[in-house]
Design an enzyme around this catalytic site. Structure first.
Site, mmCIF file in Angstrom:
data_model
loop_
_atom_site.group_PDB
_atom_site.id
_atom_site.type_symbol
_atom_site.label_atom_id
_atom_site.label_comp_id
_atom_site.label_asym_id
_atom_site.label_seq_id
_atom_site.Cartn_x
_atom_site.Cartn_y
_atom_site.Cartn_z
ATOM 1 N N ASP A 81 0.417 -21.052 8.966
ATOM 2 C CA ASP A 81 -0.142 -21.874 7.900
ATOM 3 C C ASP A 81 -1.075 -20.993 7.065
ATOM 4 O O ASP A 81 -2.064 -20.469 7.582
ATOM 5 C CB ASP A 81 -0.910 -23.054 8.496
ATOM 6 C CG ASP A 81 -1.264 -24.110 7.461
ATOM 7 O OD1 ASP A 81 -0.840 -23.975 6.294
ATOM 8 O OD2 ASP A 81 -1.965 -25.072 7.823
ATOM 9 N N ASP A 135 3.555 -23.155 1.883
ATOM 10 C CA ASP A 135 2.534 -22.400 2.606
ATOM 11 C C ASP A 135 2.566 -22.536 4.124
ATOM 12 O O ASP A 135 1.639 -22.089 4.804
ATOM 13 C CB ASP A 135 1.140 -22.781 2.096
ATOM 14 C CG ASP A 135 0.835 -24.261 2.303
ATOM 15 O OD1 ASP A 135 1.755 -25.030 2.631
ATOM 16 O OD2 ASP A 135 -0.338 -24.637 2.119
ATOM 17 N N GLU A 136 3.610 -23.114 4.678
ATOM 18 C CA GLU A 136 3.659 -23.216 6.129
ATOM 19 C C GLU A 136 5.099 -23.291 6.619
ATOM 20 O O GLU A 136 5.996 -23.759 5.915
ATOM 21 C CB GLU A 136 2.857 -24.411 6.645
ATOM 22 C CG GLU A 136 3.338 -25.754 6.151
ATOM 23 C CD GLU A 136 2.586 -26.906 6.793
ATOM 24 O OE1 GLU A 136 2.329 -26.862 8.014
ATOM 25 O OE2 GLU A 136 2.266 -27.862 6.066
#
Length: 379
Positions: A21, A115-116
């Protein structure tokens, strides 16, 4: 002494799952590219009266500023907050860099948003392409390579299933790592507040509190029948998760079926003006979620639930992918007009973008349905 951690020992039968993350991703990219913003409270999003925070730097989070927060609220909490317009094409390009790093270690990568992502590095599953043999070491290598290539930090959770790995990645943020071994899973989950469980929003947590359920341990003390009686189809998930159990497989390059969100109001919206004002906020929040996911879709669906719990939905499909917020807003408002004027109070509003790019080629798996239920958010 020999390493006895099954996650790092080559022990068969134990999956090795990493959840990466990025730390305050959008805001960190802006601070990287604009040195004058470093060390200052930054919010990515619009500062207008109906604007919404898409992301907040850690300097802003100290003041209580969070993503999905109305900009006026964020500014009130942090008067020195600096608003920066989003640059989603830049974020997407950085996301592509990061995913390329993941692929050097495993082809089993399941992105959740820009983003993860989950990464399965279990050798028996074809993961750990470099033959490192140590999940924690792989996570550290990924974090180091991200820092080297992008000058950004990432946090990691390492565990034996997706549920725990995702929660673990948030334990030592920013720029941290948390490893939860198989024998630690149940106890780790037991001490979690129920709000840390996916799909448990404020309203569900409030219902749980009335039943004296506050932690994972409290959930684990309940029978599945009890949970089904009070929480319906979420019962099975809650029963297993409270015991540290999650058998979901990683879906490499999983295709989302939809992106959206809904809100249940503490007081019913009883006038058209109230309804329209609340709806503008939902448009902003859902569009930010759409942008963060990197998705494009053709069908917009409005969901409304009235004070008497009667529910209605309205949908409209375009002959092309909805490309920008203005078009999404126009379609959404057109759908809202179809249920106006309000005859009695509205207690819930929601918007969803579906018929997503690539979704027509994906399989209708239980995994997709499970993720869809868990990713529906309350705001």
């Amino acid at each position: 002494m020999a390493d006895t951690n099954p996650l790092d020992s080559g022990h068969t039968g134990i999956r090795k799952i990493i959840h990466i993350d990025m730390d305050a991703f959008f805001a960190s990219v802006e601070q990287r590219d604009h040195p004058e913003l470093r060390g200052k409270p930054v919010a990515v999003g619009g500062s207008a009266a109906r604007g919404v925070v898409a992301a907040a730097s850690y300097e802003a989070r100290v003041f209580g500023v969070r993503s999905a927060m109305p900009s006026v609220t964020a500014k009130r909490k942090c008067p020195d907050l600096i608003f920066v317009k989003h640059r989603f094409e830049v974020y997407r390009e950085v996301s592509r860099q990061i995913r390329a790093i993941f692929k050097t270690h495993s082809d089993l990568v399941e992105p959740l948003s820009l983003d993860e992502a989950y990464i399965d590095v279990t050798p028996e599953n074809g993961g750990d392409k470099m033959g490192i043999g140590n999940a924690t070491r792989i996570a550290e290598m990924i974090r180091a390579e991200i820092k080297k290539q992008t000058q950004l930090t990432a946090s990691a959770g390492v565990s034996y299933n997706k549920f725990i790995a995702k929660i673990a990645s948030d334990q030592n943020k920013p720029d941290g790592i948390c490893v939860i071994k198989p024998h630690q899973g149940a106890e780790f989950v037991a001490q979690l507040p129920v709000r840390r469980f996916f799909g448990v929003g404020p309203k569900t947590a409030e219902r749980m509190a009335k039943l004296d359920i506050h932690t994972g341990a409290d959930l684990r003390a309940q029978s599945e029948d009890f949970l089904r009686q009070h929480f319906g189809k979420s019962a099975g998930y809650l029963f297993r998760a409270s015991r540290g159990i999650d058998h979901r497989e990683l879906r490499a390059n999983r295709i989302r079926k939809s992106v959206g969100g809904e809100r249940t109001y503490g007081e019913d919206l009883v006038t058209d003006t109230d309804l329209q004002d609340a709806f503008e906020n939902i448009i902003n929040i859902v569009w930010n979620s759409i942008e963060k996911s990197g998705s494009r879709g053709r069908t917009v669906t409005l969901k409304a639930k009235y004070a008497d719990f009667r529910q209605v939905t309205r949908s409209k499909s375009a002959d092309h992918y909805v490309e920008n917020k203005q078009e999404f807003s126009e379609i959404s408002r057109e759908l809202l007009e179809q249920i106006m004027p309000v005859e009695n109070g509205v207690r819930l509003l929601g918007l969803t973008l579906a018929n997503l790019e690539g979704a027509e080629d994906s399989e209708n798996e239980n995994e997709d349905r499970t993720k869809s239920a868990q990713e529906a958010f309350e705001f």
